[in-house]
Design an enzyme around this catalytic site. Structure first.
Site, short mmCIF file in Angstrom:
data_model
loop_
_atom_site.label_atom_id
_atom_site.label_comp_id
_atom_site.label_asym_id
_atom_site.label_seq_id
_atom_site.Cartn_x
_atom_site.Cartn_y
_atom_site.Cartn_z
N CYS A 101 0.83 -1.21 0.00
CA CYS A 101 0.00 0.00 0.00
C CYS A 101 0.87 1.26 0.00
O CYS A 101 1.55 1.56 1.00
CB CYS A 101 -0.92 -0.03 1.22
N CYS A 155 -0.04 3.92 2.64
CA CYS A 155 0.38 3.46 3.98
C CYS A 155 1.82 3.87 4.25
O CYS A 155 2.16 4.30 5.36
CB CYS A 155 0.26 1.94 4.08
#
Length: 324
Positions: free
Chosen positions: A32, A35
């Site tokens: 991600c 993230c």
């Protein structure tokens, strides 16, 4: 060292929900991108607000801890959940640093009975290791620093990176028997150059600089505290050392020996009218207070007011009119 707990089992997570009053949880995945972008902000919050059995920051990898992710219906990453007494009280989806900071600091203040003791974006408190009070009407706005954009020239890699300078944690120089090298020292000579971008435009009122050189010994050179610092506002990028000689500083400050208090902190009021709508600062440490060859800097605190949020990654020069 990071204070964030990496969850390795559902039982470990359940145990923390029972033992800690507040648990801040980052549900993430290695693949991600957002993230990874917000991870430094989360780590900074963790370093500044974590307290054993009171406020705990954890990370849950949704790929390896599928049972935990499924239990709380996590389907998008990153997702941040704040648990209080084992129950979800706040949820933030997406990499929104401002919202995450706001929610976490609010819960931290509630955990302290209504007053923040973190030193993160709030007023000075009894638990703050600094002795100097904040100027009346202004607050600690160091949390507005864009950590990803911080740059430092001529620093010795043996010591902490540039991000340690904006941490609110108590420096190791004020802790007994601590061996952490959580400060910055210049490398080839006494000069340092730092570029500090912000997440929003700021009104900067005061700087608090902390420098904690050790006592002199016979077998090693002791670094100096900064003496002369040139400050530049709203530069689009870091200056080179030779370039800085040709660029007029917004303010030149000179720190004397008497300016440093018992915590090694010097409080420096700025010419406030010159520090309105600030999106970046460049600090040029020109020399140190002494005859040494190195300068040491442990912490920097920015005090003032926050303004309009800017889009990260886009530094705009204040004063230019947009094209038609």
């Amino acid at each position: 060292m990071s204070k964030t707990v990496q969850i390795s089992s559902p039982a470990q997570f359940s145990g923390l929900l029972k033992s800690s009053k507040i648990v801040v949880t980052d549900f993430y995945a290695d693949w991600c991108g957002p993230c990874k972008q917000i991870a430094p902000i989360y780590e900074q919050l963790s370093a500044q607000l974590s307290r054993p059995n009171h406020i705990t920051f954890v990370k849950v990898n949704v790929e390896t801890q599928k049972e935990v992710a499924a239990k709380y219906a996590v389907t998008a990453m990153p997702t941040f959940m704040i648990f209080k007494q084992g129950q979800v009280v706040e949820k933030v989806q997406g990499a929104d640093p401002r919202k995450l900071q706001s929610v976490v600091k609010k819960l931290a203040a509630e955990a302290d009975g209504g007053s923040s003791s973190s030193g993160f974006g709030g007023s000075s408190s009894s638990s703050d290791w600094r002795k100097s009070d904040l100027p009346k009407g202004y607050s600690d706005i160091t949390d507005q620093v864009d950590l990803k954009g911080l740059e430092l020239l001529n620093s010795d890699s043996e010591f902490g990176g540039v991000r340690v300078l904006v941490e609110s944690s108590k420096p190791s120089g004020l802790q007994k028997d601590s061996k952490a090298k959580d400060w910055v020292e210049s490398d080839t000579d006494e000069q340092l150059m730092m570029f500090m971008p912000f997440q929003s435009s700021l009104k900067v009122h005061t700087l608090q600089l902390t420098s904690l050189p050790p006592k002199a010994s016979d077998d090693e050179e002791v670094p100096m505290r900064p003496k002369t610092i040139h400050i530049y506002t709203n530069r689009p990028q870091i200056l080179g050392f030779e370039e800085a000689e040709d660029v007029p500083a917004t303010q030149i400050i000179t720190i004397s020996e008497n300016d440093w208090d018992a915590t090694g902190t010097a409080t420096i009021p700025l010419r406030f009218v010159k520090f309105q709508n600030v999106t970046t600062l460049v600090f040029f440490v020109v020399d140190g207070d002494g005859e040494g060859e190195r300068v040491r800097l442990d912490r920097i605190r920015i005090v003032g007011e926050t303004g309009e949020k800017r889009e990260l990654g886009k530094l705009e020069k204040i004063g230019d009119e947009p094209g038609e």
